[in-house]
Design a protein around this motif. Structure first.
Motif, mmCIF file in Angstrom:
data_model
loop_
_atom_site.group_PDB
_atom_site.id
_atom_site.type_symbol
_atom_site.label_atom_id
_atom_site.label_comp_id
_atom_site.label_asym_id
_atom_site.label_seq_id
_atom_site.Cartn_x
_atom_site.Cartn_y
_atom_site.Cartn_z
ATOM 1 N N ARG A 328 118.051 210.772 78.117
ATOM 2 C CA ARG A 328 118.352 209.395 78.527
ATOM 3 C C ARG A 328 119.661 208.915 77.905
ATOM 4 N NH1 ARG A 328 112.638 209.157 77.733
ATOM 5 N NH2 ARG A 328 112.776 208.077 75.723
ATOM 6 N N ALA A 329 119.939 209.354 76.667
ATOM 7 C CA ALA A 329 121.192 208.964 76.010
ATOM 8 C C ALA A 329 122.393 209.584 76.717
ATOM 9 C CB ALA A 329 121.164 209.387 74.550
ATOM 10 N N LEU A 330 122.271 210.843 77.097
ATOM 11 C CA LEU A 330 123.368 211.499 77.810
ATOM 12 C C LEU A 330 123.631 210.810 79.148
ATOM 13 C CD1 LEU A 330 122.415 215.223 77.076
ATOM 14 C CD2 LEU A 330 124.417 214.005 76.198
ATOM 15 N N ALA A 331 122.542 210.404 79.820
ATOM 16 C CA ALA A 331 122.701 209.723 81.113
ATOM 17 C C ALA A 331 123.279 208.330 80.934
ATOM 18 C CB ALA A 331 121.355 209.655 81.821
ATOM 19 N N ALA A 332 122.917 207.656 79.838
ATOM 20 C CA ALA A 332 123.380 206.281 79.623
ATOM 21 C C ALA A 332 124.857 206.222 79.254
ATOM 22 C CB ALA A 332 122.546 205.621 78.525
ATOM 23 N N GLY A 333 125.357 207.257 78.560
ATOM 24 C CA GLY A 333 126.756 207.247 78.155
ATOM 25 C C GLY A 333 127.063 206.036 77.295
ATOM 26 N N ASN A 334 128.130 205.325 77.659
ATOM 27 C CA ASN A 334 128.554 204.156 76.870
ATOM 28 C C ASN A 334 128.134 202.855 77.545
ATOM 29 O OD1 ASN A 334 129.696 203.077 74.561
ATOM 30 N ND2 ASN A 334 131.745 202.924 75.449
ATOM 31 N N ASP A 335 127.074 202.920 78.322
ATOM 32 C CA ASP A 335 126.557 201.731 79.006
ATOM 33 C C ASP A 335 126.205 200.650 77.982
ATOM 34 O OD1 ASP A 335 124.657 199.890 80.358
ATOM 35 O OD2 ASP A 335 124.773 201.338 81.994
ATOM 36 N N PRO A 336 126.598 199.388 78.249
ATOM 37 C CA PRO A 336 126.242 198.301 77.322
ATOM 38 C C PRO A 336 124.735 198.182 77.094
ATOM 39 C CG PRO A 336 127.914 197.563 78.873
ATOM 40 C CD PRO A 336 127.454 198.908 79.348
ATOM 41 N N ARG A 337 123.939 198.673 78.044
ATOM 42 C CA ARG A 337 122.476 198.612 77.917
ATOM 43 C C ARG A 337 121.918 199.898 77.295
ATOM 44 N NH1 ARG A 337 120.019 198.205 83.294
ATOM 45 N NH2 ARG A 337 118.180 197.338 82.263
ATOM 46 N N PHE A 338 122.746 200.606 76.538
ATOM 47 C CA PHE A 338 122.354 201.896 75.961
ATOM 48 C C PHE A 338 120.999 201.814 75.253
ATOM 49 C CE2 PHE A 338 122.244 204.879 72.393
ATOM 50 C CZ PHE A 338 122.593 206.075 73.007
ATOM 51 N N SER A 339 120.836 200.846 74.378
ATOM 52 C CA SER A 339 119.603 200.750 73.585
ATOM 53 C C SER A 339 118.383 200.554 74.468
ATOM 54 C CB SER A 339 119.705 199.606 72.579
ATOM 55 O OG SER A 339 120.702 199.881 71.610
ATOM 56 N N GLU A 340 118.532 199.754 75.491
ATOM 57 C CA GLU A 340 117.421 199.507 76.405
ATOM 58 C C GLU A 340 117.115 200.737 77.241
ATOM 59 O OE1 GLU A 340 116.145 196.185 79.810
ATOM 60 O OE2 GLU A 340 118.175 196.200 78.972
ATOM 61 N N LEU A 341 118.149 201.419 77.718
ATOM 62 C CA LEU A 341 117.957 202.577 78.588
ATOM 63 C C LEU A 341 117.304 203.745 77.862
ATOM 64 C CD1 LEU A 341 121.370 202.472 80.503
ATOM 65 C CD2 LEU A 341 119.104 201.875 81.412
ATOM 66 N N VAL A 342 117.689 204.001 76.610
ATOM 67 C CA VAL A 342 117.131 205.160 75.908
ATOM 68 C C VAL A 342 115.672 204.933 75.522
ATOM 69 C CG1 VAL A 342 119.366 205.899 75.029
ATOM 70 C CG2 VAL A 342 117.913 204.431 73.594
ATOM 71 N N ARG A 343 115.233 203.667 75.479
ATOM 72 C CA ARG A 343 113.847 203.369 75.107
ATOM 73 C C ARG A 343 112.890 203.376 76.290
ATOM 74 N NH1 ARG A 343 116.834 200.949 71.165
ATOM 75 N NH2 ARG A 343 115.925 200.977 69.047
#
Length: 353
Positions: A328-343
């Motif tokens: 999920r972190a690799l897919a999120a990249g530098n997205d501002p919603r990184f913390s939300e996406l990885v969870r």
């Protein structure tokens, strides 16, 4: 007539003395060998000299150690002389070792160049030198240090973060605090590398590195591990009461203050990224048991599960499988919603809206 108990044969005095002597020689051999091995590593990691001199010093040490180990087993006069010479040499090494002091004044690597400072005023906390680098590679990044303010009345969650970089038994431990406005702040106890210096687990036993406490945005400190260094990262939602969350956060503030006031050496065994988390937790709950998994940090989440510290209602295998955020972190990249996406999908975390 049967022998009386008092007539039971006993080993001759000479035989008993021989056994005691052998035991003492074995003990002395162990002590000399341990001291010699420790001295060898100390010289390797701390002797500031050309490689030829460093190798020559370690070879001399090995020969002196072998002579000292052999001496007690030999039947000749002055057998203790090599042992005494080795003891004097080792005492000298200990004197040299005592001169090494931790320091804040070195040429530090960029990512640990600044010390964290935390001011606490009631529920309000102000942090100076929060790291928020933009990492493109290990050597290509934008340096960014920030000042941030948080209100502990709005602190709602804490996540145990384990980042695996060397097999299943070894992981780097972080704790990430979540606030009800969606912000996260991650604390990490790390070695304070000098420029050009690389981490060594063995070197961590021999005063090679200082300790630093880093407070960072997750798009920095988590993403650099998953997306840049290729580490495998797992999140586990901690089952912690609000009052305990606040105490744990304040505990990190205390650690930051202690490191500001007095630099400290990092120790791979006794003062590392995992032991400090346990020390803070045990200050809150003194009943927490000691366990080998506090040293084998890769199994820390399993320990937390066994003491009831993770999200209830799930078995550990499920928590581990759903807590793996690497993909999920690799897919999120530098997205501002990184913390939300990885969870997404982590037990205990509210579903994405």
């Amino acid at each position: 007539m049967p022998d009386s108990p008092s007539s039971t044969p006993r080993p001759p005095v000479g035989r008993l003395r021989k056994r005691i002597w052998i035991a003492l020689c074995l003990l002395l051999t162990l002590v000399i060998t341990t001291a010699g091995v420790w001295t060898g590593f100390a010289l390797w990691f701390q002797l500031t000299a050309p490689m030829q001199i460093k190798v020559a010093a370690i070879v001399f040490l090995a020969l002196a150690m072998l002579v000292a180990v052999r001496a007690p087993w030999q039947r000749r006069q002055r057998r203790w002389k090599p042992v005494l010479w080795f003891a004097l040499f080792f005492a000298g090494v200990l004197g040299w070792w005592s001169t090494f002091k931790p320091s804040h004044d070195r040429v530090w690597a960029d990512d640990v160049a600044r010390l964290l400072h935390i001011d606490v005023d009631g529920s309000k906390v102000r942090l100076t030198n929060v790291r928020n680098f933009d990492w493109r590679s290990e050597t290509d990044y934008t340096v960014r240090w920030e000042n941030r303010e948080y209100d502990l009345d709005h602190l709602v969650t804490a996540d145990l973060v384990l980042s695996y970089w060397m097999g299943p038994a070894i992981a780097h431990t972080l704790v990430s605090f979540g606030f009800d406005d969606g912000r996260y702040l991650t604390f990490s106890v790390e070695i304070r590398k000098e420029k050009g210096e690389n981490f060594s687990a063995l070197g961590g036993f021999f005063r090679k590195f200082e300790t630093v406490l880093v407070a960072s945005d997750e798009r920095d400190i988590v993403r650099v591990r998953t997306n840049v260094r290729g580490e495998d990262v797992y999140f586990y939602r901690l089952q912690v009461e609000p009052a305990t969350l606040r105490k744990l956060f304040i505990g990190y503030a205390g650690e930051a203050r202690k490191l500001e006031e007095a630099p400290a050496f990092y120790n791979t065994l006794t003062s590392n990224c995992t032991t400090i988390v346990f020390d803070l937790a045990r200050a809150i709950n003194p009943q927490l048991p000691l366990d080998y998994r506090l040293l084998a940090s890769g199994y820390l989440a399993e320990y937390a599960y066994d003491v009831g510290g993770l999200t209830p209602g799930f078995d550990y295998a499920t928590l581990q499988a759903r807590g793996r955020i690497t993909g999920r972190a690799l897919a999120a990249g530098n997205d501002p919603r990184f913390s939300e996406l990885v969870r997404a999908g982590i037990p205990g975390v509210s579903p994405l809206k």
